[in-house]
Design an enzyme around this catalytic site. Structure first.
Site, PDB file in Angstrom:
ATOM      1  N   CYS A  53       0.815  -1.219   0.000  1.00  0.00           N
ATOM      2  CA  CYS A  53       0.000   0.000   0.000  1.00  0.00           C
ATOM      3  C   CYS A  53       0.848   1.267   0.000  1.00  0.00           C
ATOM      4  CB  CYS A  53      -0.975   0.008   1.178  1.00  0.00           C
ATOM      5  SG  CYS A  53      -0.218   0.263   2.782  1.00  0.00           S
TER       6      CYS A  53
ATOM      7  N   CYS B  47      -2.918  -0.426   8.952  1.00  0.00           N
ATOM      8  CA  CYS B  47      -2.275   0.853   9.245  1.00  0.00           C
ATOM      9  C   CYS B  47      -1.946   0.962  10.737  1.00  0.00           C
ATOM     10  CB  CYS B  47      -3.162   2.017   8.832  1.00  0.00           C
ATOM     11  SG  CYS B  47      -3.515   2.087   7.069  1.00  0.00           S
TER      12      CYS B  47
END
Length: 150
Positions: A33, A102
Site C-alpha cells: 500500500c 495501518c
C-alpha cells in the site's frame, strides 16, 4: 467511514517530526500500500519522555501514528510495548477493516524504536525477555497483500 477521532488525528496529528538525537528509531513500511512510518523516542529511566513520527501514507496511517505516539508518551518501555494494533484502533474509535493494517504499522514502528533503544544500550537480555530479539528485518512484511484504498 472514519470516526471523528480518526479525522481529528489526521487533520491535526500530534507529535509529528524528527528527534535528531533519538535514543531509539523504528521504521516500518507496507510495500503493497506504500505506507511508511518512522518513530523516534527519547528515553529517561526506561520511560518514553518524548516521541515523534514521520509517516508517508493514507489518512488512517497518519492518524494511527499520531494516536500511537499519544498512547506511548510518558509510559515505561514495558507499558508502551502493550500498545497493540487493537489498542490504537480502539483509541481512535475504530477503523474500517481494510485499514487495520495501518494501526499494525504504528504499533510495529513503536516496538522497533524500543528494540533499537535496547540494542544501542547493550540490553540483550531485556530484548529477549520482552520478545523483541526476533523482530523481522525491516524489509520483511506481513502485509497479507492488503491494498490501502485512500
Amino acid at each position: 467511514m472514519y470516526s471523528e477521532k480518526v479525522l481529528e488525528h489526521f487533520r491535526n496529528p500530534r507529535n509529528v517530526g524528527v528527534i535528531e538525537d533519538a535514543d531509539g528509531v523504528g521504521t516500518v513500511g507496507n510495500p503493497v500500500c506504500g505506507d511508511l512510518m518512522t518513530m523516534y523516542i527519547k528515553v529517561e529511566d526506561d520511560r518514553i519522555v518524548d516521541i515523534k513520527f514521520q509517516t508517508f501514507g493514507c489518512g488512517a496511517a497518519i492518524a494511527t501514528s499520531s494516536m500511537a505516539t499519544e498512547l506511548a508518551k510518558g509510559k515505561t518501555l514495558e507499558e508502551a510495548l502493550q500498545i497493540t494494533k487493537q489498542t490504537v484502533a480502539e483509541a481512535l474509535g475504530g477503523l474500517p477493516p481494510q485499514k487495520m493494517h495501518c494501526s499494525n504499522l504504528a504499533a510495529d514502528a513503536l516496538k522497533r524504536a524500543i528494540a533499537d533503544y535496547l540494542k544501542k544500550n547493550g540490553r540483550v537480555e531485556d530484548l529477549k525477555r520482552l520478545g523483541l530479539d526476533n523482530l523481522p528485518d525491516e524489509d520483511e512484511h506481513d502485509d497479507h497483500g492488503e491494498l490501502c484504498p485512500m
